[in-house]
Design an enzyme around this catalytic site. Sequence first.
Site, PDB file in Angstrom:
ATOM      1  CG  ASN A 185      -0.215  -0.104   2.489  1.00 36.86           C
ATOM      2  OD1 ASN A 185       0.729   0.547   2.658  1.00 36.86           O
ATOM      3  ND2 ASN A 185      -1.050  -0.468   3.582  1.00 36.86           N
ATOM      4  CG  ASP A 251      -4.601  -9.724   4.570  1.00 38.18           C
ATOM      5  OD1 ASP A 251      -3.611  -9.276   4.115  1.00 38.18           O
ATOM      6  OD2 ASP A 251      -5.062  -9.596   5.568  1.00 38.18           O
TER       7      ASP A 251
END
Length: 306
Positions: A185, A251
Amino acid sequence: MPGKICVVGSINMDLVVRAPRFPRPGATVLGGVFETYPGGKGANQAVAASRMGAQVTLVGCLGGDDEGSRMRGVLAADGLDIHHVRTCPEARTGVAVITVVPGGENTIVVAPGANAALSPADVDAAAGAIQAANMLLLQGEITSEANQSAIEVARRAEVPVLLNAGPAENVSPDLLAGVGLLVVNRGEAATLLGLTEEVPATGLARRLAGLGPESVVVTLGEEGALYFDGTDLVTMEAFPVDPVDATGAGDAFVGALAVLRVEGARVRDALRAACAAGALATRIVGANPSLPPREQVEKLLAGSRS
Ligand code: ADP
Protein backbone atom coordinates in the site's frame (compact mmCIF):
# COMPACT_ATOMS: atom_id res chain seq x y z
CA MET A 1 -7.78 -27.77 -12.16
CA PRO A 2 -7.72 -25.17 -9.38
CA GLY A 3 -4.47 -23.26 -8.97
CA LYS A 4 -2.18 -24.29 -6.13
CA ILE A 5 -0.95 -21.60 -3.79
CA CYS A 6 1.43 -21.93 -0.87
CA VAL A 7 1.42 -19.22 1.80
CA VAL A 8 4.31 -19.00 4.26
CA GLY A 9 3.20 -16.46 6.84
CA SER A 10 1.61 -15.23 10.02
CA ILE A 11 -1.42 -16.46 11.91
CA ASN A 12 -2.93 -14.13 14.52
CA MET A 13 -5.96 -13.79 16.69
CA ASP A 14 -7.46 -10.36 16.00
CA LEU A 15 -8.84 -8.50 19.03
CA VAL A 16 -11.13 -5.88 17.50
CA VAL A 17 -12.74 -2.93 19.29
CA ARG A 18 -14.94 -0.41 17.55
CA ALA A 19 -14.43 3.12 18.82
CA PRO A 20 -15.90 6.54 17.99
CA ARG A 21 -12.39 7.87 17.30
CA PHE A 22 -8.74 6.93 17.81
CA PRO A 23 -7.38 7.88 21.26
CA ARG A 24 -4.64 10.50 21.36
CA PRO A 25 -1.44 9.29 23.07
CA GLY A 26 -2.15 9.15 26.79
CA ALA A 27 -5.94 9.37 26.33
CA THR A 28 -8.69 6.77 26.91
CA VAL A 29 -11.70 6.40 24.61
CA LEU A 30 -14.77 4.35 25.51
CA GLY A 31 -15.30 1.87 22.71
CA GLY A 32 -18.24 -0.24 21.56
CA VAL A 33 -18.48 -3.90 20.64
CA PHE A 34 -15.44 -6.15 21.20
CA GLU A 35 -14.96 -9.23 18.99
CA THR A 36 -12.21 -11.74 18.27
CA TYR A 37 -11.58 -12.99 14.73
CA PRO A 38 -9.03 -15.22 13.05
CA GLY A 39 -6.40 -13.02 11.40
CA GLY A 40 -2.77 -12.51 10.44
CA LYS A 41 -1.77 -11.54 6.92
CA GLY A 42 -0.58 -15.06 6.09
CA ALA A 43 -3.74 -16.79 7.27
CA ASN A 44 -6.00 -14.10 5.79
CA GLN A 45 -4.39 -14.30 2.36
CA ALA A 46 -4.51 -18.10 2.48
CA VAL A 47 -8.24 -17.99 3.29
CA ALA A 48 -8.82 -15.27 0.66
CA ALA A 49 -7.14 -17.42 -2.02
CA SER A 50 -9.05 -20.51 -0.91
CA ARG A 51 -12.40 -18.67 -1.11
CA MET A 52 -11.39 -17.56 -4.62
CA GLY A 53 -11.11 -21.24 -5.55
CA ALA A 54 -7.42 -22.15 -5.15
CA GLN A 55 -5.98 -25.15 -3.34
CA VAL A 56 -4.01 -23.56 -0.54
CA THR A 57 -1.31 -24.81 1.81
CA LEU A 58 -0.44 -22.61 4.79
CA VAL A 59 2.96 -22.80 6.48
CA GLY A 60 3.09 -21.10 9.89
CA CYS A 61 3.36 -21.35 13.66
CA LEU A 62 0.72 -21.26 16.39
CA GLY A 63 1.18 -21.09 20.15
CA GLY A 64 0.40 -23.94 22.53
CA ASP A 65 -2.59 -22.00 23.91
CA ASP A 66 -6.37 -22.04 23.47
CA GLU A 67 -6.13 -19.47 20.65
CA GLY A 68 -3.80 -21.82 18.80
CA SER A 69 -6.31 -24.68 18.99
CA ARG A 70 -9.14 -22.38 17.93
CA MET A 71 -7.19 -21.04 14.94
CA ARG A 72 -6.26 -24.55 13.83
CA GLY A 73 -9.95 -25.50 13.74
CA VAL A 74 -10.96 -22.34 11.89
CA LEU A 75 -8.26 -22.64 9.22
CA ALA A 76 -9.00 -26.32 8.58
CA ALA A 77 -12.73 -25.55 8.33
CA ASP A 78 -11.91 -22.99 5.62
CA GLY A 79 -10.39 -25.80 3.55
CA LEU A 80 -6.70 -24.97 4.01
CA ASP A 81 -4.03 -27.65 4.12
CA ILE A 82 -2.48 -26.96 7.55
CA HIS A 83 -0.12 -29.94 7.81
CA HIS A 84 2.78 -27.48 7.87
CA VAL A 85 1.31 -25.31 10.63
CA ARG A 86 3.47 -26.13 13.65
CA THR A 87 2.48 -25.66 17.28
CA CYS A 88 5.21 -24.05 19.41
CA PRO A 89 4.24 -25.21 22.93
CA GLU A 90 6.35 -22.55 24.64
CA ALA A 91 4.97 -19.58 22.62
CA ARG A 92 1.66 -17.70 22.58
CA THR A 93 -0.34 -17.46 19.38
CA GLY A 94 0.23 -14.13 17.61
CA VAL A 95 -2.24 -11.38 18.49
CA ALA A 96 -3.30 -8.20 16.66
CA VAL A 97 -4.94 -5.44 18.70
CA ILE A 98 -7.16 -3.55 16.26
CA THR A 99 -9.18 -0.35 16.71
CA VAL A 100 -11.78 0.47 14.06
CA VAL A 101 -13.46 3.89 13.82
CA PRO A 102 -16.57 4.96 11.87
CA GLY A 103 -15.73 5.04 8.17
CA GLY A 104 -13.68 1.86 8.54
CA GLU A 105 -10.19 3.23 9.20
CA ASN A 106 -8.12 1.18 11.65
CA THR A 107 -4.94 1.05 13.70
CA ILE A 108 -3.23 -2.29 14.36
CA VAL A 109 -0.54 -3.39 16.83
CA VAL A 110 0.74 -6.95 16.36
CA ALA A 111 2.39 -9.09 19.05
CA PRO A 112 4.03 -11.75 16.82
CA GLY A 113 4.27 -14.50 19.47
CA ALA A 114 4.64 -17.86 17.74
CA ASN A 115 4.98 -16.21 14.30
CA ALA A 116 8.49 -15.13 15.32
CA ALA A 117 9.39 -18.80 15.85
CA LEU A 118 8.69 -19.71 12.20
CA SER A 119 12.24 -20.57 11.14
CA PRO A 120 14.18 -21.39 7.97
CA ALA A 121 14.08 -25.02 9.22
CA ASP A 122 10.25 -24.89 9.22
CA VAL A 123 10.38 -23.55 5.68
CA ASP A 124 12.75 -26.32 4.59
CA ALA A 125 10.43 -28.91 6.15
CA ALA A 126 7.65 -27.50 3.95
CA ALA A 127 9.80 -27.28 0.79
CA GLY A 128 7.64 -29.91 -0.96
CA ALA A 129 4.54 -27.73 -0.57
CA ILE A 130 6.33 -24.68 -1.97
CA GLN A 131 7.74 -26.65 -4.91
CA ALA A 132 4.30 -28.10 -5.74
CA ALA A 133 2.65 -24.66 -5.81
CA ASN A 134 1.94 -22.44 -8.82
CA MET A 135 2.71 -19.39 -6.66
CA LEU A 136 4.27 -18.64 -3.27
CA LEU A 137 2.72 -15.85 -1.17
CA LEU A 138 4.77 -14.06 1.50
CA GLN A 139 4.21 -11.08 3.82
CA GLY A 140 6.20 -9.10 6.39
CA GLU A 141 4.76 -10.60 9.58
CA ILE A 142 7.39 -13.37 9.83
CA THR A 143 11.16 -12.93 9.97
CA SER A 144 13.07 -11.89 6.86
CA GLU A 145 15.23 -15.03 7.39
CA ALA A 146 12.17 -17.27 7.03
CA ASN A 147 10.99 -15.25 4.01
CA GLN A 148 14.45 -15.46 2.45
CA SER A 149 14.49 -19.26 2.86
CA ALA A 150 11.07 -19.53 1.24
CA ILE A 151 12.20 -17.35 -1.68
CA GLU A 152 15.27 -19.58 -2.14
CA VAL A 153 13.17 -22.77 -2.24
CA ALA A 154 10.76 -21.15 -4.72
CA ARG A 155 13.58 -19.81 -6.91
CA ARG A 156 15.19 -23.24 -7.25
CA ALA A 157 11.82 -24.75 -8.24
CA GLU A 158 10.95 -21.77 -10.51
CA VAL A 159 7.81 -21.02 -8.52
CA PRO A 160 6.81 -17.32 -8.84
CA VAL A 161 6.83 -15.32 -5.61
CA LEU A 162 4.34 -12.63 -4.57
CA LEU A 163 5.55 -10.59 -1.59
CA ASN A 164 3.04 -8.35 0.21
CA ALA A 165 5.60 -6.26 2.07
CA GLY A 166 3.62 -5.23 5.12
CA PRO A 167 4.57 -4.22 7.72
CA ALA A 168 7.37 -2.79 5.61
CA GLU A 169 9.70 -2.09 8.58
CA ASN A 170 9.97 -5.86 9.03
CA VAL A 171 10.92 -6.57 5.41
CA SER A 172 14.59 -6.59 4.49
CA PRO A 173 15.17 -4.78 1.15
CA ASP A 174 17.42 -7.74 0.23
CA LEU A 175 14.30 -9.83 -0.30
CA LEU A 176 12.98 -7.71 -3.14
CA ALA A 177 15.34 -8.94 -5.86
CA GLY A 178 13.93 -12.47 -5.53
CA VAL A 179 10.33 -11.38 -5.92
CA GLY A 180 8.18 -11.68 -9.04
CA LEU A 181 5.38 -9.42 -7.83
CA LEU A 182 5.67 -6.93 -4.98
CA VAL A 183 2.36 -5.69 -3.54
CA VAL A 184 2.33 -2.72 -1.14
CA ASN A 185 0.00 0.00 0.00
CA ARG A 186 1.04 3.64 -0.12
CA GLY A 187 2.50 3.72 3.39
CA GLU A 188 4.47 0.52 2.87
CA ALA A 189 5.82 1.87 -0.40
CA ALA A 190 7.02 5.05 1.33
CA THR A 191 8.70 3.02 4.11
CA LEU A 192 10.48 0.68 1.67
CA LEU A 193 11.72 3.70 -0.27
CA GLY A 194 12.65 5.71 2.83
CA LEU A 195 10.49 8.62 1.65
CA THR A 196 9.34 11.48 3.82
CA GLU A 197 7.82 13.56 1.01
CA GLU A 198 4.58 12.78 -0.90
CA VAL A 199 5.23 11.01 -4.20
CA PRO A 200 2.48 10.26 -6.76
CA ALA A 201 1.52 6.59 -6.98
CA THR A 202 3.08 6.11 -10.41
CA GLY A 203 6.34 7.47 -9.02
CA LEU A 204 6.17 5.04 -6.11
CA ALA A 205 5.66 2.10 -8.47
CA ARG A 206 8.54 3.18 -10.72
CA ARG A 207 10.91 3.63 -7.80
CA LEU A 208 9.90 0.31 -6.23
CA ALA A 209 10.54 -1.46 -9.53
CA GLY A 210 14.09 -0.12 -9.22
CA LEU A 211 14.57 -2.12 -5.99
CA GLY A 212 14.56 -5.43 -7.87
CA PRO A 213 11.10 -7.04 -8.13
CA GLU A 214 9.96 -8.01 -11.64
CA SER A 215 6.68 -6.14 -11.17
CA VAL A 216 4.96 -3.95 -8.59
CA VAL A 217 1.38 -3.30 -7.48
CA VAL A 218 0.64 -0.29 -5.30
CA THR A 219 -2.79 -0.44 -3.64
CA LEU A 220 -4.44 2.93 -3.08
CA GLY A 221 -7.49 2.23 -0.91
CA GLU A 222 -10.55 4.02 -2.32
CA GLU A 223 -8.46 5.14 -5.31
CA GLY A 224 -7.91 1.58 -6.54
CA ALA A 225 -4.52 0.19 -7.50
CA LEU A 226 -1.81 0.34 -10.12
CA TYR A 227 0.63 -2.12 -11.65
CA PHE A 228 4.04 -1.49 -13.19
CA ASP A 229 6.49 -4.00 -14.61
CA GLY A 230 9.20 -1.72 -15.91
CA THR A 231 7.37 -1.27 -19.23
CA ASP A 232 3.61 -1.45 -18.83
CA LEU A 233 1.65 0.68 -16.40
CA VAL A 234 -1.91 -0.47 -15.63
CA THR A 235 -4.22 1.59 -13.43
CA MET A 236 -7.49 0.33 -11.94
CA GLU A 237 -10.22 2.33 -10.25
CA ALA A 238 -11.73 1.14 -6.98
CA PHE A 239 -15.27 -0.18 -6.82
CA PRO A 240 -17.47 2.31 -4.93
CA VAL A 241 -18.53 1.00 -1.51
CA ASP A 242 -19.60 2.31 1.90
CA PRO A 243 -16.75 0.91 3.99
CA VAL A 244 -17.31 -0.16 7.60
CA ASP A 245 -13.92 -1.79 8.28
CA ALA A 246 -10.88 -1.67 6.01
CA THR A 247 -9.19 -4.57 7.87
CA GLY A 248 -8.58 -7.39 5.42
CA ALA A 249 -9.03 -5.33 2.23
CA GLY A 250 -5.37 -5.72 1.31
CA ASP A 251 -5.46 -9.44 2.10
CA ALA A 252 -8.59 -9.99 -0.01
CA PHE A 253 -6.88 -8.03 -2.81
CA VAL A 254 -3.70 -10.14 -2.65
CA GLY A 255 -5.59 -13.45 -2.47
CA ALA A 256 -7.68 -12.62 -5.52
CA LEU A 257 -4.73 -11.20 -7.48
CA ALA A 258 -2.67 -14.34 -6.85
CA VAL A 259 -5.46 -16.73 -7.83
CA LEU A 260 -6.31 -14.87 -11.05
CA ARG A 261 -2.66 -14.67 -12.09
CA VAL A 262 -2.13 -18.38 -11.39
CA GLU A 263 -5.17 -19.08 -13.56
CA GLY A 264 -3.50 -17.15 -16.38
CA ALA A 265 -5.69 -14.03 -16.31
CA ARG A 266 -4.29 -10.86 -17.91
CA VAL A 267 -2.85 -8.31 -15.49
CA ARG A 268 -5.76 -5.92 -16.07
CA ASP A 269 -8.39 -8.59 -15.36
CA ALA A 270 -6.53 -9.85 -12.28
CA LEU A 271 -6.18 -6.30 -10.97
CA ARG A 272 -9.88 -5.65 -11.51
CA ALA A 273 -10.91 -8.82 -9.66
CA ALA A 274 -8.49 -7.93 -6.85
CA CYS A 275 -10.02 -4.44 -6.53
CA ALA A 276 -13.48 -6.02 -6.40
CA ALA A 277 -12.37 -8.41 -3.65
CA GLY A 278 -10.74 -5.57 -1.70
CA ALA A 279 -13.85 -3.41 -1.95
CA LEU A 280 -16.10 -6.25 -0.79
CA ALA A 281 -13.85 -6.87 2.21
CA THR A 282 -14.42 -3.32 3.50
CA ARG A 283 -18.16 -3.90 3.89
CA ILE A 284 -18.00 -6.35 6.84
CA VAL A 285 -16.27 -5.96 10.22
CA GLY A 286 -13.30 -8.27 10.83
CA ALA A 287 -10.75 -9.56 8.35
CA ASN A 288 -11.64 -13.24 8.06
CA PRO A 289 -15.44 -12.80 7.91
CA SER A 290 -15.06 -10.17 5.19
CA LEU A 291 -12.89 -12.16 2.74
CA PRO A 292 -15.29 -12.68 -0.16
CA PRO A 293 -16.14 -15.96 -1.88
CA ARG A 294 -15.54 -16.05 -5.62
CA GLU A 295 -19.24 -15.81 -6.52
CA GLN A 296 -19.47 -12.44 -4.76
CA VAL A 297 -16.42 -11.12 -6.59
CA GLU A 298 -17.76 -12.30 -9.94
CA LYS A 299 -21.17 -10.79 -9.23
CA LEU A 300 -19.60 -7.40 -8.52
CA LEU A 301 -17.46 -7.68 -11.67
CA ALA A 302 -20.45 -8.64 -13.79
CA GLY A 303 -22.45 -5.70 -12.44
CA SER A 304 -19.90 -3.07 -13.49
CA ARG A 305 -18.30 -2.20 -16.81
CA SER A 306 -14.59 -3.07 -17.24
P1 ADP B 1 -4.30 -2.23 2.82
O1 ADP B 1 -5.57 -2.85 3.34
O2 ADP B 1 -3.18 -3.21 2.67
O3 ADP B 1 -3.90 -0.96 3.52
P2 ADP B 1 -5.63 -0.74 0.69
O4 ADP B 1 -6.28 0.09 1.74
O5 ADP B 1 -4.91 -0.03 -0.41
O6 ADP B 1 -4.61 -1.81 1.30
O7 ADP B 1 -6.76 -1.67 0.08
C1 ADP B 1 -6.49 -2.71 -0.82
C2 ADP B 1 -7.46 -2.64 -1.98
O8 ADP B 1 -8.81 -2.81 -1.49
C3 ADP B 1 -7.44 -1.32 -2.74
O9 ADP B 1 -6.50 -1.36 -3.81
C4 ADP B 1 -8.88 -1.24 -3.26
O10 ADP B 1 -8.99 -1.95 -4.47
C5 ADP B 1 -9.69 -1.93 -2.17
N1 ADP B 1 -10.22 -0.94 -1.21
C6 ADP B 1 -9.71 -0.60 -0.01
N2 ADP B 1 -10.43 0.39 0.57
C7 ADP B 1 -11.42 0.68 -0.30
C8 ADP B 1 -12.52 1.61 -0.30
N3 ADP B 1 -12.73 2.46 0.71
N4 ADP B 1 -13.35 1.62 -1.38
C9 ADP B 1 -13.17 0.78 -2.42
N5 ADP B 1 -12.15 -0.12 -2.48
C10 ADP B 1 -11.29 -0.18 -1.44
